[in-house]
Design a protein around this motif. Structure first.
Motif, PDB file in Angstrom:
ATOM      1  N   ALA A 172     -17.350  49.104  95.884  1.00  0.00           N
ATOM      2  CA  ALA A 172     -17.589  48.401  94.622  1.00  0.00           C
ATOM      3  C   ALA A 172     -18.567  47.247  94.787  1.00  0.00           C
ATOM      4  N   GLY A 173     -18.974  46.982  96.019  1.00  0.00           N
ATOM      5  CA  GLY A 173     -19.887  45.872  96.258  1.00  0.00           C
ATOM      6  C   GLY A 173     -21.234  46.035  95.593  1.00  0.00           C
ATOM      7  N   ALA A 174     -21.639  47.291  95.337  1.00  0.00           N
ATOM      8  CA  ALA A 174     -22.943  47.536  94.712  1.00  0.00           C
ATOM      9  C   ALA A 174     -22.889  47.449  93.188  1.00  0.00           C
ATOM     10  N   LEU A 175     -21.698  47.289  92.611  1.00  0.00           N
ATOM     11  CA  LEU A 175     -21.564  47.312  91.155  1.00  0.00           C
ATOM     12  C   LEU A 175     -22.334  46.202  90.445  1.00  0.00           C
ATOM     13  N   PRO A 176     -22.372  44.960  90.952  1.00  0.00           N
ATOM     14  CA  PRO A 176     -23.168  43.942  90.241  1.00  0.00           C
ATOM     15  C   PRO A 176     -24.635  44.339  90.084  1.00  0.00           C
ATOM     16  N   VAL A 177     -25.222  44.910  91.123  1.00  0.00           N
ATOM     17  CA  VAL A 177     -26.621  45.338  91.044  1.00  0.00           C
ATOM     18  C   VAL A 177     -26.759  46.516  90.083  1.00  0.00           C
ATOM     19  N   ILE A 178     -25.829  47.458  90.167  1.00  0.00           N
ATOM     20  CA  ILE A 178     -25.887  48.643  89.292  1.00  0.00           C
ATOM     21  C   ILE A 178     -25.787  48.235  87.832  1.00  0.00           C
ATOM     22  N   TYR A 179     -24.848  47.370  87.503  1.00  0.00           N
ATOM     23  CA  TYR A 179     -24.703  46.936  86.110  1.00  0.00           C
ATOM     24  C   TYR A 179     -25.920  46.130  85.651  1.00  0.00           C
ATOM     25  N   SER A 180     -26.528  45.372  86.554  1.00  0.00           N
ATOM     26  CA  SER A 180     -27.727  44.615  86.190  1.00  0.00           C
ATOM     27  C   SER A 180     -28.881  45.551  85.859  1.00  0.00           C
ATOM     28  N   VAL A 181     -29.069  46.579  86.678  1.00  0.00           N
ATOM     29  CA  VAL A 181     -30.133  47.557  86.419  1.00  0.00           C
ATOM     30  C   VAL A 181     -29.886  48.270  85.089  1.00  0.00           C
ATOM     31  N   LEU A 182     -28.635  48.651  84.835  1.00  0.00           N
ATOM     32  CA  LEU A 182     -28.301  49.322  83.576  1.00  0.00           C
ATOM     33  C   LEU A 182     -28.508  48.392  82.386  1.00  0.00           C
ATOM     34  N   PHE A 183     -28.244  47.098  82.566  1.00  0.00           N
ATOM     35  CA  PHE A 183     -28.499  46.146  81.482  1.00  0.00           C
ATOM     36  C   PHE A 183     -29.973  46.146  81.101  1.00  0.00           C
ATOM     37  N   PHE A 184     -30.850  46.094  82.095  1.00  0.00           N
ATOM     38  CA  PHE A 184     -32.283  46.102  81.800  1.00  0.00           C
ATOM     39  C   PHE A 184     -32.711  47.432  81.172  1.00  0.00           C
ATOM     40  N   ALA A 185     -32.062  48.527  81.564  1.00  0.00           N
ATOM     41  CA  ALA A 185     -32.386  49.819  80.962  1.00  0.00           C
ATOM     42  C   ALA A 185     -32.021  49.828  79.482  1.00  0.00           C
ATOM     43  N   TYR A 186     -30.831  49.334  79.151  1.00  0.00           N
ATOM     44  CA  TYR A 186     -30.425  49.296  77.747  1.00  0.00           C
ATOM     45  C   TYR A 186     -31.218  48.255  76.962  1.00  0.00           C
ATOM     46  N   ALA A 187     -31.559  47.133  77.594  1.00  0.00           N
ATOM     47  CA  ALA A 187     -32.375  46.133  76.910  1.00  0.00           C
ATOM     48  C   ALA A 187     -33.742  46.711  76.571  1.00  0.00           C
ATOM     49  N   SER A 188     -34.318  47.485  77.497  1.00  0.00           N
ATOM     50  CA  SER A 188     -35.601  48.139  77.231  1.00  0.00           C
ATOM     51  C   SER A 188     -35.462  49.172  76.119  1.00  0.00           C
ATOM     52  N   PHE A 189     -34.351  49.901  76.143  1.00  0.00           N
ATOM     53  CA  PHE A 189     -34.085  50.891  75.097  1.00  0.00           C
ATOM     54  C   PHE A 189     -33.988  50.202  73.737  1.00  0.00           C
ATOM     55  N   ALA A 190     -33.273  49.076  73.685  1.00  0.00           N
ATOM     56  CA  ALA A 190     -33.124  48.345  72.428  1.00  0.00           C
ATOM     57  C   ALA A 190     -34.470  47.827  71.935  1.00  0.00           C
ATOM     58  N   ALA A 191     -35.293  47.312  72.862  1.00  0.00           N
ATOM     59  CA  ALA A 191     -36.615  46.819  72.468  1.00  0.00           C
ATOM     60  C   ALA A 191     -37.487  47.958  71.937  1.00  0.00           C
ATOM     61  N   ALA A 192     -37.434  49.117  72.610  1.00  0.00           N
ATOM     62  CA  ALA A 192     -38.224  50.269  72.153  1.00  0.00           C
ATOM     63  C   ALA A 192     -37.742  50.758  70.786  1.00  0.00           C
ATOM     64  N   TRP A 193     -36.429  50.777  70.588  1.00  0.00           N
ATOM     65  CA  TRP A 193     -35.874  51.219  69.308  1.00  0.00           C
ATOM     66  C   TRP A 193     -36.255  50.254  68.183  1.00  0.00           C
ATOM     67  N   ALA A 194     -36.208  48.933  68.488  1.00  0.00           N
ATOM     68  CA  ALA A 194     -36.614  47.943  67.488  1.00  0.00           C
ATOM     69  C   ALA A 194     -38.084  48.113  67.131  1.00  0.00           C
ATOM     70  N   ALA A 195     -38.938  48.421  68.115  1.00  0.00           N
ATOM     71  CA  ALA A 195     -40.364  48.641  67.838  1.00  0.00           C
ATOM     72  C   ALA A 195     -40.573  49.870  66.958  1.00  0.00           C
ATOM     73  N   ILE A 196     -39.791  50.921  67.206  1.00  0.00           N
ATOM     74  CA  ILE A 196     -39.882  52.133  66.376  1.00  0.00           C
ATOM     75  C   ILE A 196     -39.484  51.830  64.936  1.00  0.00           C
ATOM     76  N   LEU A 197     -38.424  51.071  64.764  1.00  0.00           N
ATOM     77  CA  LEU A 197     -37.986  50.708  63.413  1.00  0.00           C
ATOM     78  C   LEU A 197     -39.040  49.869  62.696  1.00  0.00           C
ATOM     79  N   PHE A 198     -39.716  49.008  63.431  1.00  0.00           N
ATOM     80  CA  PHE A 198     -40.750  48.155  62.833  1.00  0.00           C
ATOM     81  C   PHE A 198     -41.963  48.973  62.407  1.00  0.00           C
ATOM     82  N   ARG A 199     -42.350  49.953  63.231  1.00  0.00           N
ATOM     83  CA  ARG A 199     -43.545  50.746  62.935  1.00  0.00           C
ATOM     84  C   ARG A 199     -43.308  51.786  61.845  1.00  0.00           C
TER      85      ARG A 199
END
Length: 455
Positions: A185-212
């Motif tokens: 479980a020692g790798a979980l903080p890094v894994i969750y951090s990477v997944l956070f950036f993946a979802y944050a990027s997804f949210a930013a891309a989705w917001a851009a699609i809604l704007f366009r």
């Protein structure tokens, strides 16, 4: 000395508890404070932890009091020990075959401490308020890698024990640094951090699609954005939660934020699936009464499921009703998963009936096929995240606990991406009305795959 009959029923309950601990992956190992009150069980499980080559256990037991029992209290028949999950069935077999009468006597366990080191010794009838019966022990494990469970053995019939227990299990990757997260479980903080950036990027891309594509945006598209944002915040809090636990043994309040965002994310995701399944905002701008009733049923069930999860995490397996809470949580989660499928089935049925009477038969049948696709994907997602991930966590070594977490999170990310792609704002979204020019193409496509997705 306790007989086999005295051990039978409590050990059966313990076997069930340990099996559930094996099925549900956990990243335990933080510092825990536990209260045992007048407990007469022969075996009480406390916590499990995956040790590497070097680790340790610090145990602080205080406020010990006894009640009941037969004759004098033999303190050497009470104590804490460590046992691996692989060795525990053999310990039970030794007791069954009457080779031993107490788990503390087995050569397959590691005794942490007997109660004969209590200072001062307690009275059989209880401990005076003015006296504090307690002891501390530091137990080192060297070259003893494995997943161990900390347990308490009471080998005296009818004796009930009360005590406060503070435990801390940790690994020592460096002589001067403790890692309170279990091995794997020692790798979980890094894994969750990477997944956070993946979802944050997804949210930013989705917001851009809604704007366009504002002309093709529906209200549900904004709701989908909110679901992704809540998932990203949930992962951020979980990453910080695990990081603090690994360094200090305590979450320092990040677990509260994690529970809040887990609660909101769970409710919003199931609500989104129900709304999509009913065709709200795409096929119709309103919800029927029966569809509203499904949503009003799913939300309270999710509330119960989240409360059960918090109760399970806070109590731990040492609680007498831990198994019951775990079963309630699993049952409620399954009911929620079944409930979200009902509106999709209703939509498929309505589209099938419309295809028989409506002049736009190919249009309705195309929508029917697409709803079948979504229905199948939802079933696969629910089955894999509720069954497949837990089975994987049970089959793999404790050192690779992170892999089951990654599998579940990647499946969730894939489900989010699939849902966003199928329901993205577009002028010719296949879930919306199909133009007359597309009627012939839709009919031709149905000839190829209508039979492949029969329910």
């Amino acid at each position: 000395m306790a007989s086999m009959d005295g051990f039978g029923r409590p050990l059966l309950g313990l076997a069930l508890a340990l099996s559930l601990m094996a099925v549900v992956p956990s990243a335990s190992g933080e510092i825990r404070d536990m209260e045992v009150r007048s407990d007469g069980r022969s075996i009480i499980p406390f916590d499990d932890f995956g040790f590497t080559r070097r680790g340790g256990l610090e145990l602080n037991v205080s406020g010990v009091a006894f009640s009941g029992g037969e004759g004098d209290v033999v303190l050497s028949q009470l104590g804490f020990f460590l046992c691996t999950r692989d060795a525990w069935p053999r310990v039970l077999l030794q007791i069954h075959d009457r080779n031993i009468t107490c788990a503390l006597q087995s050569d397959l366990v590691r005794v942490v401490s007997y109660f004969d080191r209590l200072d001062p010794p307690p009275n059989p009838s209880g401990v005076d308020v003015a006296r504090s019966t307690s002891f501390r022990v530091a137990f080192n494990l060297t070259n003893s890698s494995g997943q161990f469970t900390l347990l308490f053995a009471n080998c005296l019939p009818h004796l009930r024990v009360s005590m406060s227990v503070r435990s801390a299990m940790f690994n020592l990757p460096e002589p001067s640094r403790r890692a309170y997260l279990s091995a794997g479980a020692g790798a979980l903080p890094v894994i969750y951090s990477v997944l956070f950036f993946a979802y944050a990027s997804f949210a930013a891309a989705w917001a851009a699609i809604l704007f366009r594509r504002q002309s093709a945006v529906f209200r549900i598209h904004y709701f989908m954005l909110a679901v992704v944002v809540l998932k990203a915040l949930n992962l951020l809090c979980e990453a910080e939660d695990k990081s603090y636990i690994d360094r200090t043994g305590s979450a320092h309040g990040w677990d509260v934020l994690f529970y809040i965002f887990s609660f909101l994310r769970g409710i919003s995701l199931f609500t989104l699936i129900v709304l999509i399944g009913t065709g709200w905002s795409f096929l119709k701008p309103y919800l029927q009464d029966r569809e509203k009733r499904v949503i009003m049923a799913v939300i309270p069930l999710q509330v119960v499921a989240n409360i059960a999860q918090v109760a399970i995490d806070e109590s731990g397996p040492y609680s007498g009703d831990w198994v019951t809470w775990k079963q309630v949580f699993l049952l409620v989660d399954v009911v929620c998963c079944c409930a979200v499928l009902v509106p999709i089935v209703w939509s498929i049925k309505n589209l099938r009936e419309a295809a028989r009477t409506d002049g736009k038969a190919a249009v309705n049948l195309m929508k029917l096929t697409l709803f079948r696709h979504y229905y199948i994907v939802v079933i696969c997602y629910i089955y894999f995240t509720r069954v497949g991930v837990y089975a994987l966590g049970n089959l793999i070594s404790y050192r690779y606990l992170w892999s089951s977490v990654v599998a579940g999170e990647l499946a969730t990310l894939a489900f989010y991406v699939f849902t966003g792609y199928k329901f993205r704002p577009a002028a010719h979204n296949p879930y919306l009305a199909i133009d007359d020019d597309d009627e012939e193409a839709a009919a031709e496509a149905l000839k190829l795959d209508d039979d492949a997705f029969e329910l």
